[in-house]
Design a protein around this motif. Structure first.
Motif, PDB file in Angstrom:
ATOM      1  N   GLY A  75       0.867  -1.135   0.161  1.00 50.07           N
ATOM      2  CA  GLY A  75       0.044  -0.335  -0.340  1.00 50.07           C
ATOM      3  C   GLY A  75       0.665   1.102  -0.341  1.00 50.07           C
ATOM      4  O   GLY A  75       2.480   1.452  -0.180  1.00 50.07           O
ATOM      5  N   GLN A  76       0.449   2.470   0.264  1.00 52.37           N
ATOM      6  CA  GLN A  76       1.251   3.965  -0.233  1.00 52.37           C
ATOM      7  C   GLN A  76       1.693   4.067   1.062  1.00 52.37           C
ATOM      8  O   GLN A  76       2.063   3.284   2.547  1.00 52.37           O
ATOM      9  N   GLY A  77       2.818   4.292   0.861  1.00 51.82           N
ATOM     10  CA  GLY A  77       3.645   4.198   2.259  1.00 51.82           C
ATOM     11  C   GLY A  77       5.739   3.364   1.660  1.00 51.82           C
ATOM     12  O   GLY A  77       6.498   3.769   1.607  1.00 51.82           O
ATOM     13  N   SER A  78       4.696   2.866   0.546  1.00 54.41           N
ATOM     14  CA  SER A  78       6.442   1.782  -0.348  1.00 54.41           C
ATOM     15  C   SER A  78       7.066   2.168  -1.260  1.00 54.41           C
ATOM     16  O   SER A  78       7.694   2.418  -1.656  1.00 54.41           O
ATOM     17  N   GLN A  79       6.206   3.571  -1.574  1.00 52.53           N
ATOM     18  CA  GLN A  79       6.719   4.638  -2.980  1.00 52.53           C
ATOM     19  C   GLN A  79       7.901   4.470  -2.472  1.00 52.53           C
ATOM     20  O   GLN A  79       8.500   4.948  -1.420  1.00 52.53           O
ATOM     21  N   LYS A  80       8.972   5.340  -3.722  1.00 53.50           N
ATOM     22  CA  LYS A  80      10.489   5.866  -3.346  1.00 53.50           C
ATOM     23  C   LYS A  80      10.028   6.583  -4.875  1.00 53.50           C
ATOM     24  O   LYS A  80      10.250   6.069  -6.048  1.00 53.50           O
ATOM     25  N   ASP A  88      10.566  11.925  -4.429  1.00 57.29           N
ATOM     26  CA  ASP A  88      10.018  11.507  -2.713  1.00 57.29           C
ATOM     27  C   ASP A  88       8.893  12.891  -2.396  1.00 57.29           C
ATOM     28  O   ASP A  88       7.798  12.317  -1.643  1.00 57.29           O
ATOM     29  N   ASP A  89       8.889  13.608  -2.154  1.00 60.54           N
ATOM     30  CA  ASP A  89       8.896  14.524  -1.622  1.00 60.54           C
ATOM     31  C   ASP A  89       7.216  14.955  -3.117  1.00 60.54           C
ATOM     32  O   ASP A  89       5.954  14.735  -2.259  1.00 60.54           O
ATOM     33  N   GLU A  90       6.965  14.569  -3.808  1.00 56.72           N
ATOM     34  CA  GLU A  90       6.216  14.064  -4.805  1.00 56.72           C
ATOM     35  C   GLU A  90       5.441  13.291  -4.611  1.00 56.72           C
ATOM     36  O   GLU A  90       4.099  13.255  -5.085  1.00 56.72           O
ATOM     37  N   LEU A  91       6.120  13.284  -4.573  1.00 53.50           N
ATOM     38  CA  LEU A  91       5.731  11.338  -4.401  1.00 53.50           C
ATOM     39  C   LEU A  91       4.491  10.756  -2.652  1.00 53.50           C
ATOM     40  O   LEU A  91       3.890  10.222  -2.920  1.00 53.50           O
ATOM     41  N   ARG A  92       4.920  11.442  -2.111  1.00 57.42           N
ATOM     42  CA  ARG A  92       4.161  12.256  -0.535  1.00 57.42           C
ATOM     43  C   ARG A  92       2.968  11.894  -0.794  1.00 57.42           C
ATOM     44  O   ARG A  92       1.946  11.367   0.188  1.00 57.42           O
ATOM     45  N   PRO A 116       6.881  -2.408  -4.633  1.00 57.32           N
ATOM     46  CA  PRO A 116       7.679  -1.426  -4.739  1.00 57.32           C
ATOM     47  C   PRO A 116       7.398  -1.929  -3.038  1.00 57.32           C
ATOM     48  O   PRO A 116       7.013  -2.097  -2.289  1.00 57.32           O
ATOM     49  N   GLY A 117       8.677  -1.577  -2.815  1.00 58.28           N
ATOM     50  CA  GLY A 117       9.734  -2.339  -1.050  1.00 58.28           C
ATOM     51  C   GLY A 117       9.236  -3.149  -1.103  1.00 58.28           C
ATOM     52  O   GLY A 117       9.029  -4.143  -1.828  1.00 58.28           O
ATOM     53  N   ALA A 118       9.366  -3.797   0.489  1.00 56.32           N
ATOM     54  CA  ALA A 118       9.064  -4.538   1.264  1.00 56.32           C
ATOM     55  C   ALA A 118       8.240  -5.075   2.826  1.00 56.32           C
ATOM     56  O   ALA A 118       8.956  -5.952   3.347  1.00 56.32           O
ATOM     57  N   VAL A 119       7.558  -3.926   3.026  1.00 55.45           N
ATOM     58  CA  VAL A 119       7.477  -3.893   3.693  1.00 55.45           C
ATOM     59  C   VAL A 119       5.951  -5.652   4.471  1.00 55.45           C
ATOM     60  O   VAL A 119       5.910  -5.828   5.647  1.00 55.45           O
ATOM     61  N   LEU A 120       5.099  -5.862   3.098  1.00 54.30           N
ATOM     62  CA  LEU A 120       4.513  -6.916   3.345  1.00 54.30           C
ATOM     63  C   LEU A 120       5.805  -7.908   3.585  1.00 54.30           C
ATOM     64  O   LEU A 120       4.826  -9.185   4.948  1.00 54.30           O
ATOM     65  N   THR A 121       6.727  -7.717   2.920  1.00 60.75           N
ATOM     66  CA  THR A 121       7.318  -9.238   3.297  1.00 60.75           C
ATOM     67  C   THR A 121       8.275  -9.553   4.445  1.00 60.75           C
ATOM     68  O   THR A 121       7.968 -10.243   4.984  1.00 60.75           O
ATOM     69  N   GLY A 122       8.275  -7.915   4.673  1.00 68.02           N
ATOM     70  CA  GLY A 122       8.704  -7.851   6.967  1.00 68.02           C
ATOM     71  C   GLY A 122       7.689  -8.295   7.275  1.00 68.02           C
ATOM     72  O   GLY A 122       7.363  -9.231   8.471  1.00 68.02           O
ATOM     73  N   THR A 123       6.576  -7.433   7.781  1.00 68.06           N
ATOM     74  CA  THR A 123       5.171  -8.586   8.335  1.00 68.06           C
ATOM     75  C   THR A 123       5.049  -9.745   8.391  1.00 68.06           C
ATOM     76  O   THR A 123       4.359 -10.051   9.199  1.00 68.06           O
ATOM     77  N   VAL A 124       5.201 -10.078   6.862  1.00 68.35           N
ATOM     78  CA  VAL A 124       5.108 -11.349   7.127  1.00 68.35           C
ATOM     79  C   VAL A 124       5.666 -12.255   7.436  1.00 68.35           C
ATOM     80  O   VAL A 124       5.504 -13.850   8.153  1.00 68.35           O
TER      81      VAL A 124
END
Length: 391
Positions: free
Chosen positions: A8-13, A49-53, A270-278
């Motif tokens: 979800g949102q927050g994984s973007q860069k 990153d600012d625009e993508l926030r 993008p990212g690996a947030v869900l990988t970490g939560t799993v």
């Protein structure tokens, strides 16, 4: 079994699309730009990153990268038996499962991003991650703060996100520390998502949802609102609308997926947030990610695993790292080369034929084991043309 998950949102860069530019799946960017009426390539390649926030930018950009990753893994034959997405990622999951078509998915994500951006500007809110505290104690901290603060995400054991009015989030965070939280970390977001502060966004999104056709999924999709596997189409209009003001029950979803037999989770986007939560939630399961083309071969190797038992592979795991699909780069009439390549070894880059005026070449060296399209057949972009064995 394999489950595809979508961030979800927050994984973007910034620059998260650059690795995909030369990959065939990049063609989805042009389709997304047309559907959204925006230059999606600019978001994926040039936005900082600012625009993508900004919510209207981050959600669309993250969704499209997830769809590129999905397209890329399906081109090489990786299959799933289920789908689950975190917040915005639920829309990626629905498109991946065939519940919503790609153009409708782009339209819904664009509208959702705009609606949430406006809601966040109307109502000052923020979010914070509470680390090292049980769910019930985080809920207790929000109740004791006695104001506009709620649990927004149940992400993993000892990892819960709270959201609401800035002063109340700070107060609940202080109480959480008194109750034993190891850390309370403010999140760099511009709103209190998945709380009643998104009520105005909910009203706006409902109109867009009402214009969308929902279909039966190819495999179960686990919903954020109740963590349940959804196998039909009818519930999704209400679930998506409710999701905006309800907590994301991701940890509960992962537990339910494990109970249903899923052993491997592949995060697409993008990212690996869900990988970490799993990894935190289901320590006995395999957790992988694909957010760039370089990840695909590594995932193929991991999924191949030890030799398959006599009973055969489980659904979603019928995959061998030695097999590859060559897919059509365009839509049109397929015309194979005059050479009979069936059963012959070919180098990477070998011409297999044409779709209209576009060349079809194999990205891999190997032996051509079969053609999946015949001479004169009209094929679509990404439709399998041939399969080969690489060793």
């Amino acid at each position: 079994m394999i489950c595809f998950t979508y961030p979800g949102q927050g994984s973007q860069k910034a620059g998260m699309g650059s690795a995909w530019v030369d990959h065939p799946s990049w063609e989805l960017v042009a389709e997304a730009s047309e559907a959204a009426g925006r230059d999606v390539a600019q978001l994926l390649l040039e936005a900082d990153d600012d625009e993508l926030r900004h919510t209207r930018n981050s959600q669309l950009a993250t969704f499209v990268v997830s769809m590129i990753s999905l397209d890329a893994v399906t081109r090489v034959g990786i299959e799933t038996a289920g789908h689950a997405g975190h917040s915005l990622g639920e829309y990626s999951a629905l498109v991946a499962a065939g519940v919503v078509d790609f153009h409708d998915g782009v339209r819904l994500v664009s509208e959702r991003g705009e609606a949430m951006q406006v809601a966040a500007e109307e109502q000052d809110g923020t979010m914070a991650a509470v680390m090292g505290l049980d769910d019930d104690l985080v809920e207790q901290a929000c109740e004791q703060a006695d104001g506009d603060v709620w649990v927004a995400n149940y992400n993993a054991p000892g990892q819960v996100v709270i959201a609401g009015a800035p002063a109340m989030v700070e107060a609940a965070g202080a109480i959480a520390k008194e109750l034993g939280a190891k850390r309370v970390m403010a999140l760099p977001v511009g709103g209190a998502f998945h709380t009643p502060f998104m009520a105005s966004a909910k009203d706006r999104l409902q109109k867009a949802i009402g214009k969308t056709e929902f279909r039966v999924p190819d495999h179960p999709v686990y919903a954020n609102v109740d963590a349940a596997a959804q196998t039909g189409a009818q519930a999704w209009a209400d679930l998506l609308n409710t999701q905006l003001t309800s907590p994301v029950r991701w940890r509960q979803s992962v537990h339910n997926m494990c109970d249903d037999g899923f052993t491997t989770f592949v995060e697409l986007g993008p990212g690996a947030v869900l990988t970490g939560t799993v990894k935190r939630t289901a320590k006995d399961c395999k957790s992988l990610k694909v957010n760039a083309p370089a990840d695909i071969d590594a995932v193929l190797e991991e999924l191949a695993g030890p030799p398959v038992a006599a009973g055969g592979p489980l659904e979603g795991e019928a995959l061998f790292t030695t097999e590859r699909l060559v897919v059509s780069p365009a839509a049109g009439i397929f015309q194979p080369t005059e050479d009979n390549l069936l059963g012959t070894g070919v180098p990477a880059g070998q011409l297999l034929g044409h779709v209209g005026e576009t060349e079809v070449r194999t990205p891999w060296a190997g032996m051509i084991m079969g053609f999946l399209a015949v001479e004169g057949e009209r094929v679509t972009a990404s439709q399998p043309i041939a399969w080969l064995r690489t060793s």
